[in-house]
Design an enzyme around this catalytic site. Structure first.
Site, mmCIF file in Angstrom:
data_model
loop_
_atom_site.group_PDB
_atom_site.id
_atom_site.type_symbol
_atom_site.label_atom_id
_atom_site.label_comp_id
_atom_site.label_asym_id
_atom_site.label_seq_id
_atom_site.Cartn_x
_atom_site.Cartn_y
_atom_site.Cartn_z
ATOM 1 N N GLY A 133 0.858 -1.184 0.000
ATOM 2 C CA GLY A 133 0.000 0.000 0.000
ATOM 3 C C GLY A 133 0.885 1.221 0.000
ATOM 4 O O GLY A 133 1.388 1.641 1.045
ATOM 5 N N GLY A 144 1.442 4.424 4.048
ATOM 6 C CA GLY A 144 2.481 3.428 3.759
ATOM 7 C C GLY A 144 3.835 4.105 3.605
ATOM 8 O O GLY A 144 4.861 3.645 4.127
ATOM 9 N N ASN A 157 -8.734 2.657 7.172
ATOM 10 C CA ASN A 157 -9.717 3.574 7.744
ATOM 11 C C ASN A 157 -11.067 2.904 7.758
ATOM 12 O O ASN A 157 -11.303 1.945 7.034
ATOM 13 C CB ASN A 157 -9.879 4.792 6.810
ATOM 14 C CG ASN A 157 -8.985 5.922 7.210
ATOM 15 O OD1 ASN A 157 -8.615 6.036 8.363
ATOM 16 N ND2 ASN A 157 -8.653 6.754 6.238
ATOM 17 N N ALA A 167 -0.999 12.370 7.363
ATOM 18 C CA ALA A 167 -0.010 12.411 6.274
ATOM 19 C C ALA A 167 -0.758 12.639 4.971
ATOM 20 O O ALA A 167 -1.905 12.228 4.826
ATOM 21 C CB ALA A 167 0.763 11.098 6.195
ATOM 22 N N ARG A 189 -0.079 13.055 0.424
ATOM 23 C CA ARG A 189 0.854 12.769 -0.661
ATOM 24 C C ARG A 189 0.552 13.737 -1.794
ATOM 25 O O ARG A 189 -0.260 13.451 -2.666
ATOM 26 C CB ARG A 189 0.631 11.317 -1.122
ATOM 27 C CG ARG A 189 1.722 10.786 -2.015
ATOM 28 C CD ARG A 189 1.506 9.312 -2.274
ATOM 29 N NE ARG A 189 0.153 9.036 -2.720
ATOM 30 C CZ ARG A 189 -0.160 8.204 -3.721
ATOM 31 N NH1 ARG A 189 0.767 7.568 -4.352
ATOM 32 N NH2 ARG A 189 -1.410 8.010 -4.056
ATOM 33 N N LYS A 238 -13.027 5.892 16.232
ATOM 34 C CA LYS A 238 -12.476 6.663 15.099
ATOM 35 C C LYS A 238 -13.497 6.732 13.966
ATOM 36 O O LYS A 238 -13.658 7.770 13.321
ATOM 37 C CB LYS A 238 -11.172 6.001 14.626
ATOM 38 C CG LYS A 238 -10.621 6.595 13.337
ATOM 39 C CD LYS A 238 -9.195 7.060 13.492
ATOM 40 C CE LYS A 238 -8.743 7.983 12.383
ATOM 41 N NZ LYS A 238 -8.606 7.343 11.087
ATOM 42 N N ASN A 258 -14.827 10.017 11.949
ATOM 43 C CA ASN A 258 -14.741 10.158 10.495
ATOM 44 C C ASN A 258 -16.127 10.363 9.869
ATOM 45 O O ASN A 258 -16.265 11.098 8.897
ATOM 46 C CB ASN A 258 -14.051 8.934 9.861
ATOM 47 C CG ASN A 258 -12.555 8.907 10.152
ATOM 48 O OD1 ASN A 258 -11.997 7.882 10.475
ATOM 49 N ND2 ASN A 258 -11.908 10.050 10.058
ATOM 50 N N ASN A 280 -11.121 20.792 7.654
ATOM 51 C CA ASN A 280 -11.854 20.174 8.765
ATOM 52 C C ASN A 280 -12.504 21.200 9.695
ATOM 53 O O ASN A 280 -13.665 21.065 10.075
ATOM 54 C CB ASN A 280 -10.919 19.285 9.595
ATOM 55 C CG ASN A 280 -10.435 18.087 8.822
ATOM 56 O OD1 ASN A 280 -10.831 17.880 7.671
ATOM 57 N ND2 ASN A 280 -9.575 17.279 9.432
#
Ligand code: KPL
Length: 312
Positions: free
Chosen positions: A9, A14, A106, A132, A134, A189, A193, A207
């Site tokens: 992943g 990852g 998740n 994190a 990307r 969690k 979410n 958020n």
């Protein structure tokens, strides 16, 4: 010999794990296909940069494709929830009863399905609030420190091994704890979410900004009633007011973040809505409970994402 960890992943989580673990263990990435060759180097390893606390680190990782033969002793599965089972199946021939599998997905659903299908193996789940993203291929940005919990999911997963995994994560700088009841953490969690991610997509905002919108204010109490009812059914009951307080606290605490779901929509990727509010709809249906707000949010996200994931 250094302990080897395979990571399957190659997304933001990852990549973050790979970069932070690599001073301590031998990290091996499992890729769907060989990385695009770098024109200016003979080095065939996978390059990743990590922006961490204002510093840029550059790493290179050995990689292999799923069809390699080497047995896997410790696997971190960091794919999206909707591809987790297929990804794991692609390396099934490399897993043995001695393998440890740590799931980082998740939402909810994929973990339990994998724990069932791989019941003879040591399956653990992690729940993390580590941030994190990307921004482009090969570049990971650590957006904020969080907390990670690790606990056994399958009956064949000894608790002491969860402690070893946590020791390793701590060594790599992740604030982490073991838990004997990882499901409780996953549900907690999940409820956060459910109350943050779809609103960020529908309102196309960070958020923290959801809190100011009438669309959020008009739905959050009814949403938390639905979530609270499902938490009670699952055995982790909490009043709606507590669920709401946690959602608001996380939205405030991560006010500047772009949620993972909004990142997915903006990047044209499939979202994880089916494992988040969609999971609650399925769970409520299975228990004969109403879920109008979760349905509305799920449909709202599907309508805004190219890859609605209806079939996932
Ligand atoms: O987990 C998250 C996500 O984006 O998926 C939150 C907690 C909402 C932080 O962005």
């Amino acid at each position: 010999m250094r302990h080897r960890i395979h990571i399957l992943g190659n997304g933001s989580l990852g990549g973050l794990l790979a970069c932070r673990l690599s001073p301590f263990v031998d990290v091996r990435m499992i890729l769907r296909s060989p990385p695009y060759p770098q024109s200016n180097t003979d080095d065939k390893r996978l390059p990743l940069t990590l922006d961490l606390a204002g510093e840029r680190q550059s790493w290179r990782f050995d990689w292999e494709t799923a069809d390699a033969a080497e047995p896997i002793s410790t696997l971190f599965l960091t794919t999206k929830s909707y591809s987790a089972l297929n990804a794991l199946d692609s390396i099934r021939h490399r897993l043995t009863p001695a393998s440890r599998i740590l799931l980082w997905q998740n939402g909810m659903g994929s973990q339990m399905q994998i724990a069932q299908e791989y019941a003879d193996m040591a399956v653990y789940a992690a729940s993390t609030t580590e941030g994190a993203n990307r921004p482009e291929d090969g570049r990971i940005v650590h957006a904020g420190h969080g907390q990670t919990w690790v606990g056994p999911l399958s009956a064949n997963a000894p608790f002491q091994e969860a402690q070893r995994l946590v020791d390793l994560l701590r060594e790599a700088g992740f604030s982490s704890e073991t838990t004997k009841d990882i499901r409780a953490q996953l549900w907690r969690k999940l409820s956060v979410n459910c109350g943050v991610n779809p609103f960020t997509v529908i309102l196309n905002c960070r958020n923290g900004d959801i809190l100011e919108h009438a669309y959020f204010q008009q739905r959050i109490d009814a949403l938390c009633e639905e979530l609270s009812a499902m938490l009670f059914v699952a055995g982790y009951g909490e009043p709606a007011a507590n669920v709401k307080a946690r959602i608001v606290a996380v939205a405030q605490g991560t006010a500047n973040n772009i949620s993972s779901m909004l990142q997915d929509v903006r990047a044209g990727r499939q979202t994880e809505i089916n494992a988040i509010n969609g999971f609650i709809c399925d769970y409520a249906d299975a228990h004969g409970q109403p879920h109008p707000v979760n349905s509305e949010l799920t449909a709202g996200v599907h309508a805004l994402s190219d890859h609605s994931g209806q079939s996932a």
